[in-house]
Each structure stands twice: as C-alpha cells, then as structure tokens.
Design an enzyme around this catalytic site. Sequence first.
Site, PDB file in Angstrom:
ATOM      1  CB  THR A   1      -0.882  -0.068   1.272  1.00 45.85           C
ATOM      2  OG1 THR A   1      -1.424  -0.742   1.639  1.00 45.85           O
ATOM      3  CG2 THR A   1      -1.198   1.353   0.778  1.00 45.85           C
TER       4      THR A   1
ATOM      5  CB  THR B   1       0.929  -3.953   6.581  1.00 48.33           C
ATOM      6  OG1 THR B   1      -0.348  -4.054   6.617  1.00 48.33           O
ATOM      7  CG2 THR B   1       1.964  -2.892   6.684  1.00 48.33           C
ATOM      8  CG  ASP B   2      -1.449  -8.038   4.458  1.00 48.05           C
ATOM      9  OD1 ASP B   2      -2.256  -7.485   5.145  1.00 48.05           O
ATOM     10  OD2 ASP B   2      -2.243  -8.035   3.506  1.00 48.05           O
TER      11      ASP B   2
ATOM     12  CE  LYS C   1      -2.295  -5.696   9.007  1.00 45.20           C
ATOM     13  NZ  LYS C   1      -2.126  -6.067   7.739  1.00 45.20           N
TER      14      LYS C   1
HETATM   15  N1  ASP Z   1      -2.245  -6.152   1.465  1.00 41.43           N
HETATM   16  C1  ASP Z   1      -1.051  -5.429   1.122  1.00 41.43           C
HETATM   17  C2  ASP Z   1       0.073  -6.067   1.229  1.00 41.43           C
HETATM   18  O1  ASP Z   1       0.471  -6.024   2.044  1.00 41.43           O
HETATM   19  C3  ASP Z   1      -1.434  -4.780   2.902  1.00 41.43           C
HETATM   20  C4  ASP Z   1      -0.039  -3.534   2.462  1.00 41.43           C
HETATM   21  O2  ASP Z   1       0.337  -2.938   2.140  1.00 41.43           O
HETATM   22  O3  ASP Z   1      -0.868  -2.782   3.890  1.00 41.43           O
HETATM   23  O4  ASP Z   1       1.185  -5.977   0.677  1.00 41.43           O
END
Ligand code: ASP
Length: 312
Positions: A100, A177-178, A256
């Site tokens: 993101t 973040t995932d 997380k």
């Molecule tokens: N689904 C995305 C990822 O982990 C969410 C994010 O970037 O936070 O790439």
Amino acid sequence: MYSPEVEKALESAGAHIGDIIRIQRGSEVYEGILLPRSEYGDPSCIVIKLSSGYNIGVKYTPGTVIKRLRKAAEVGKFPAKKAERKPSLPPVSLIATGGTIGSRVDYVTGGVYMCVKPEELLYLTPELEDAVYIERMRSPFLVASEDLTPDDWKEIAEIAAKELNTDVRGVVITHGTDTMHYTSAALSFMLRNLSKPVALVGAQRSPDRGSFDGAMNLLCAAHYAARSDIAEVAIVMHGESSDTYCYAIRGTKARKMHTSRRDTFRPINDLPLARVWPDGRIEALNTKYRKRGSSEVYADTAFEKRVAIVKA
Ligand code: ASP
C-alpha cells in the site's frame, strides 16, 4: 473489456478510458469520464464517473450515441521527483518492494495502482528530502506482500547486503504490511554480520486518504536507518494511532495485530527497540541491541522450504 458492440461504438467515437464522453440515449444525456468495466459489471453498460464523483453505468442500446468531448487529462500522473543531493544529509538506500505504501490512486479513472516508480515515494513524503539523501533506489519487484515467497526474501537480502556495504548509513525497505513481519524475521537471519540499521516500512492506509500513515512511517524509517546506532532489522511503523511517533520493533519479535489500525505492529515478548519521532529524535527503549559497526555484511540465504508444522 466491454461487449464487442460497446467496444466498437467507443472505438468509432475515438473514446479511450479516461476521456470525457457524452452518452446520448433518446432524451437522456450523460457526461463523464469513461472508466474501465468493473470485473463483474454488465459488459453492455458503459461506466462513467460523473462530475459529482459518482460512477454510473449506462446501458448501451441500439441508437445510443457516444461522443468524445475531451481527451484524458494528465492529472492522474505523478511526476517523478528526483532526489537532490544535499551533502549535509546522511545517505540511505531505499529498496521498494510494493504494498500500500507504494500505491496511488489514478484520479482520472479512480483506479488504484500499486506499482509506481520508487521516485514517486518522494511525492508522498516530501519531508524525506530534508531528512536524508536517498543515494539509491532499487526495486527488484513491486507486489502485494501476500504474494511474496522465500525466493523474494533472498533477493531482498542480497540487494540489502550489497547496499549496506556501500557508504550509506542504512537501508529502508518499503513493503506491504500483511507479511512484513515474516520478511523482517527472514532478513534478521539472512543478513549476517549486520553493522547498520535496516528499516522495513509500510502503510495501513493508502496515500489518497487523509489518514495515510505511510508518510510519517517512511520519514521515521529513514531516520532510523540514517541516525540510529542500532544495527538491527526493524519494522518502523506508527507507535500509536495518532501521528506522534513510530516504534522500531526488532524484526524477529514483531507481529501485525490488526487489519486497519495504524499502530498495528506490536513487539511480542520484547520491548520496542526505540521510539522514533518524525523530527529525527530517537529514544532507545531496549537496552540490549546490536550496535552499529564496520563489519562487512553478507547474505546467507540458504533456506529449507520443505518444512511441515505438526500441531498437537
Ligand atoms: N495487502 C497489502 C500488502 O501486504 C496490504 C498493505 O500493503 O498493507 O501488500
């Protein structure tokens, strides 16, 4: 793709996605930006964005007249901002991997494009230019982190090791973040003789939202990489939900905890390594950490994928 009839009508009107068009159906007239058909949308309904911001679908029937009014504006494009060399600022390397934090909205079509040029990050966080000098930007791939595999961790580790052995003060890695905490753990083991800070950073909210957290996260990650004396892989993300400070959390101890909270990452059975403020202050919170040094870093990327978990 729209239905063949619609595609043909759009083609003969010279209308492309992003253009402003007029659709006339009997006495009904609609004007707006031509959008791509949504995945599950009716292929014979032409989707346009009205000036009010709403998207509507107009059913194409025989006799419908389409006219292109204006060509697509360039407003959705981000100019690529080149970092200016400021000799007084500490140099860091940036490795962009996706997520993101590297996404942007195309204001012409309303679509979200995750894969942007790394330079565009400077547009999301202009303050970065006064905090550090981005010596190099590398981008082996740009993907959502749920699609990363151990081979990608190896690639990131190898690039990071190379960068760390140059004269940069540290490395910043932008990441989804995932699975950021898996990558941070993998890099913690793969980067041997680590002698400089490595910051993993992402965003919980996208850059088009007022609550975008990526700008402060990126700034704090850059400070951690450039100014801290902690030679460890850390996740640097919001410490609380307001834009106050970030925590640098040891790569092997982070988790997380929430899908949308800005302060989603927490240390497990450990204290955060440090509190990092957007103005560059760094407060060590954990007395035990690896200190900056001068050893040559190498990437030990041996990885056994054939591992099973047996739950009892
Ligand atoms: N689904 C995305 C990822 O982990 C969410 C994010 O970037 O936070 O790439």
